[in-house]
Design a protein around this motif. Structure first.
Motif, short mmCIF file in Angstrom:
data_model
loop_
_atom_site.label_atom_id
_atom_site.label_comp_id
_atom_site.label_asym_id
_atom_site.label_seq_id
_atom_site.Cartn_x
_atom_site.Cartn_y
_atom_site.Cartn_z
N GLY A 255 0.49 -1.29 0.28
CA GLY A 255 -0.02 0.30 0.03
C GLY A 255 1.19 1.19 0.07
N LYS A 256 0.22 2.29 0.00
CA LYS A 256 1.12 3.29 -0.22
C LYS A 256 1.95 4.30 1.52
CE LYS A 256 0.21 8.76 -0.32
NZ LYS A 256 -1.02 9.71 -0.29
N TYR A 257 1.14 3.06 2.30
CA TYR A 257 2.34 3.83 3.99
C TYR A 257 2.55 2.15 4.73
CZ TYR A 257 -0.58 7.95 3.79
OH TYR A 257 -0.65 9.24 3.34
N PHE A 258 2.09 1.60 3.96
CA PHE A 258 2.13 0.17 4.55
C PHE A 258 2.23 -0.84 3.74
CE2 PHE A 258 -0.10 2.29 7.58
CZ PHE A 258 1.37 2.14 9.21
N SER B 216 5.05 -0.49 8.07
CA SER B 216 5.68 0.50 7.37
C SER B 216 6.19 0.89 6.25
CB SER B 216 6.01 1.73 8.32
OG SER B 216 6.15 3.03 8.07
N ASN B 217 6.63 1.49 4.77
CA ASN B 217 6.78 1.34 3.69
C ASN B 217 8.22 2.33 4.57
OD1 ASN B 217 5.32 -0.13 2.37
ND2 ASN B 217 4.46 1.88 1.93
N LYS B 218 8.12 3.18 5.51
CA LYS B 218 9.25 4.09 5.84
C LYS B 218 10.16 3.18 7.18
CE LYS B 218 7.41 8.20 3.95
NZ LYS B 218 7.68 9.54 3.88
N GLU B 219 11.41 2.69 7.27
CA GLU B 219 12.34 3.10 8.87
C GLU B 219 11.60 3.52 10.09
OE1 GLU B 219 16.51 0.65 9.00
OE2 GLU B 219 15.05 -0.04 7.68
N ASN C 201 -1.09 11.33 9.27
CA ASN C 201 -1.37 10.69 7.50
C ASN C 201 -1.62 8.99 7.65
OD1 ASN C 201 -2.58 12.43 6.51
ND2 ASN C 201 -0.51 13.09 4.51
N THR C 202 -0.04 8.59 8.28
CA THR C 202 0.26 7.26 8.57
C THR C 202 -1.14 6.70 9.73
OG1 THR C 202 1.75 7.48 7.53
CG2 THR C 202 2.04 5.64 8.47
N HIS C 203 -0.80 6.99 10.44
CA HIS C 203 -1.64 7.16 11.66
C HIS C 203 -3.29 6.09 11.21
CE1 HIS C 203 1.21 8.08 15.76
NE2 HIS C 203 1.43 7.27 14.21
N ARG C 204 -3.35 6.93 10.61
CA ARG C 204 -5.22 7.94 10.07
C ARG C 204 -4.80 6.46 9.24
NH1 ARG C 204 -4.55 13.86 10.07
NH2 ARG C 204 -5.06 14.05 11.71
N ALA D 3 -4.22 0.49 6.85
CA ALA D 3 -2.72 -0.23 6.49
C ALA D 3 -3.48 -1.69 7.20
CB ALA D 3 -2.59 -0.63 8.58
N GLY D 4 -4.54 -2.07 5.77
CA GLY D 4 -4.89 -2.75 5.60
C GLY D 4 -5.72 -3.56 5.71
N ILE D 5 -6.98 -3.05 6.58
CA ILE D 5 -7.87 -3.81 7.39
C ILE D 5 -8.44 -3.43 6.33
CG2 ILE D 5 -10.07 -3.19 9.20
CD1 ILE D 5 -7.48 -2.16 11.10
#
Length: 64
Positions: A16-19, A37-40, A50-53, A56-58
């Motif tokens: 995904g975009k973030y994960f 996360s895509n970013k370490e 934005n990542t928190h919101r 994430a795959g749900i």
């Protein structure tokens, strides 16, 4: 450098975009999935708003 930095592409079951998601190599229960996360980052709290919101795959996958 994280152990997740060198995940083999064939292990990724969703990108995904973030994960990205992989099946856990040592699952605590059947179908256990890791959301990475895509970013370490050092930990969850370093992720931006934005990542928190992001879901994430749900509801993205149904695992057998």
């Amino acid at each position: 450098m994280s152990v997740f930095s060198n995940i083999e592409k064939n292990r990724i079951i969703h990108q995904g975009k973030y994960f990205f998601l992989i099946k856990d190599g040592y699952p605590v229960s059947p179908g256990h999935i890791l959301i990475i996360s895509n970013k370490e980052k050092l930990d969850y709290f370093e992720l931006d708003k934005n990542t928190h919101r992001h879901p994430a795959g749900i509801n993205l996958l149904l695992i057998e």
